[in-house]
Structures are given as structure tokens and as C-alpha cells.
Design an enzyme around this catalytic site. Structure first.
Site, PDB file in Angstrom:
ATOM      1  N   PRO A 134      75.257 142.714  46.391  1.00  0.00           N
ATOM      2  CA  PRO A 134      75.499 143.019  47.803  1.00  0.00           C
ATOM      3  C   PRO A 134      74.773 142.102  48.790  1.00  0.00           C
ATOM      4  O   PRO A 134      74.856 142.330  50.003  1.00  0.00           O
ATOM      5  CB  PRO A 134      74.964 144.449  47.924  1.00  0.00           C
ATOM      6  CG  PRO A 134      73.829 144.489  46.950  1.00  0.00           C
ATOM      7  CD  PRO A 134      74.250 143.617  45.795  1.00  0.00           C
ATOM      8  N   GLU A 135      74.087 141.075  48.306  1.00  0.00           N
ATOM      9  CA  GLU A 135      73.203 140.300  49.180  1.00  0.00           C
ATOM     10  C   GLU A 135      73.905 139.699  50.391  1.00  0.00           C
ATOM     11  O   GLU A 135      73.384 139.759  51.515  1.00  0.00           O
ATOM     12  CB  GLU A 135      72.515 139.176  48.370  1.00  0.00           C
ATOM     13  CG  GLU A 135      71.346 139.639  47.530  1.00  0.00           C
ATOM     14  CD  GLU A 135      71.757 140.335  46.252  1.00  0.00           C
ATOM     15  OE1 GLU A 135      70.855 140.763  45.503  1.00  0.00           O
ATOM     16  OE2 GLU A 135      72.975 140.464  45.984  1.00  0.00           O
ATOM     17  N   VAL A 136      75.063 139.088  50.182  1.00  0.00           N
ATOM     18  CA  VAL A 136      75.736 138.419  51.313  1.00  0.00           C
ATOM     19  C   VAL A 136      76.128 139.435  52.375  1.00  0.00           C
ATOM     20  O   VAL A 136      75.960 139.196  53.574  1.00  0.00           O
ATOM     21  CB  VAL A 136      76.960 137.627  50.815  1.00  0.00           C
ATOM     22  CG1 VAL A 136      77.714 137.021  52.003  1.00  0.00           C
ATOM     23  CG2 VAL A 136      76.520 136.518  49.862  1.00  0.00           C
TER      24      VAL A 136
END
Length: 243
Positions: A134-136
Site C-alpha cells: 500500500p505504500e504508493v
């Protein structure tokens, strides 16, 4: 009680990490414990295969975003950048293990937890387990060496699609895409990993280590290593400013 334990069974070592809370998220302390475990095993010439597992229900929900030790708020930029690089150092130690490493994944493996699993040579996933990156979507880059690991396994286009859509990749889809080698019934990931380890450990140990090192030197070049720690730090700052 330590969050990381090592159990040796002849030439196979089982590393299990269990925080006992917070969905087995990676705190600063857990990251340091996992780093030390990898360093200890790397120096063990009697160990030829390592199995890495979380709890029976969760591999890891990723970074513990509430752990101030990971972000060092109020400290200078160098201190903060160094603290945020701890996860990358942990993954690097696991990726560079001289022994063959198998990740036994039950439940969620998210963000930093998923990257840690990708650092292993093989992954076994129980039904109901899944990967997410989920980083982006959270305004950050995929650090900790995760970008080259993910792209090497699924290719650049699929890697970008996973990152840009925060896709949930279940065990069957992960096996189809090459993110795992075995999709197995729920609760059996560790047992299957042990079976794999026993088969691998039957190889002569020097041939095992030399072959892993040769393949990794060709296929696991981290082209992002020169800038990803700073990039992660800068993206974190930007997300704080816009959050």
C-alpha cells in the site's frame, strides 16, 4: 519475552517472530531483533536452510506506523533518515543470507512484511494469506529493497500495477504470478516449508551455498540501493506535510 526466536532442528533453523499484538506489525525493536537473527544465522556454518515465519494467523501487517522510534519525529534529518533505513538493512541481511531461506506465510503480509517475505528464496502461502503493497497509496515509495525484489519476480508492468492499485494478491494468484512457490491449505504453510527444507537440506552444503550465491549475484542486483533510503525518507516528509 523476545519478539524473535530461533529454533534449530539439525541443519534447519526456524525463525519465528511474534510481537503478541498489533497484527504482528514491524516495530523498531522487532526490526532490530530480525536483523540480529539474520546476522547470527549468517555466521552459523552448521545451518543450511532457514525458515522464516510470523504467527499462526499473521505474517506481518507491515510497519508499525505508530512507533515513533521508526520515524524519530523532532530529530534532525540525518537521524531521521538513518532510523527509517533500519528496515532496509533488515531486509538486506535476510536477502544476503548464505543459507537457503523459505518464508512460511499465513494471513496478511503487508508492506514491509511482504518485502521481508520477498527477501526469502521461496515462499509458501496458506489459504487466506495475501500480499499487499500500500505504500504508493499512502504517499510513499516501496523501500527496503522491495522494488527490485518485486519486479524481478513478477516483471515491471505487474509490479507497477500492484503498487498503483494497492492490489490484494491471494495465495492462488501469488502462485500463478510467481510470488510464491506453493499455495497450500490454511495452517499448513509451516509444515510444507519444513518438507521443502528437508529436501533442500539433502544437497551437499557447499554446492547449496555456491549455487544460491551465483544465481543471486546475477538475478538479485538491487539497482535501487543507492537512493531508495533517501527517497523513502523524502516521501515520508512530503506525506507528513500534506497529511
Amino acid at each position: 519475552m523476545p519478539s524473535v526466536t530461533i529454533t534449530r532442528e539439525e541443519c534447519v533453523a526456524l525463525v519465528r517472530y511474534d510481537r503478541g499484538a498489533k497484527a504482528n506489525a514491524l516495530s523498531h525493536e522487532t526490526i532490530l531483533d530480525l536483523t540480529r537473527a539474520a546476522e547470527e544465522l549468517a555466521a552459523d556454518t552448521t545451518c543450511h536452510v532457514v525458515i522464516l515465519a510470523g504467527t499462526e494467523k499473521r505474517f506481518s501487517a507491515g510497519v508499525d506506523l505508530d512507533d515513533a522510534a521508526l520515524w524519530q519525529p523532532g530529530e534532525g534529518s540525518v537521524a531521521r533518515s538513518e532510523a527509517m533505513a533500519a528496515g532496509g538493512r533488515m531486509v538486506d541481511r535476510w536477502a544476503r543470507l548464505p543459507q537457503v531461506c523459505i518464508a512460511a506465510v499465513e494471513g496478511p503480509a503487508i508492506g514491509g512484511g511482504a518485502i521481508l517475505a520477498l527477501a526469502a528464496d521461496f515462499r509458501v502461502m496458506g489459504e487466506g494469506s495475501y500480499f499487499r503493497f500500500p505504500e504508493v497509496r499512502l504517499g510513499m515509495t516501496l523501500g527496503w529493497g522491495g522494488l527490485p525484489l518485486l519486479a524481478a519476480l513478477v516483471g515491471p508492468a505487474r509490479a507497477k500495477l500492484m503498487l498503483f492499485t494497492d492490489a490484494r494478491i491471494d495465495s492462488c494468484e501469488a502462485e500463478r504470478l510467481g510470488l510464491c512457490e506453493r499455495a497450500v491449505p490454511a495452517g499448513s504453510a509451516l509444515a510444507v516449508a519444513r518438507e521443502m527444507a528437508a529436501g533442500i537440506a539433502a544437497c551437499p552444503p557447499m554446492a547449496l551455498r555456491m549455487t544460491k550465491r551465483t544465481v543471486d549475484s546475477h538475478c538479485r542486483k538491487n539497482w535501487a540501493s543507492g537512493f531508495e533510503a533517501d527517497q523513502f525518507f523524502l516521501s515520508r516528509l512530503l506525506s507528513e506535510e500534506t497529511g
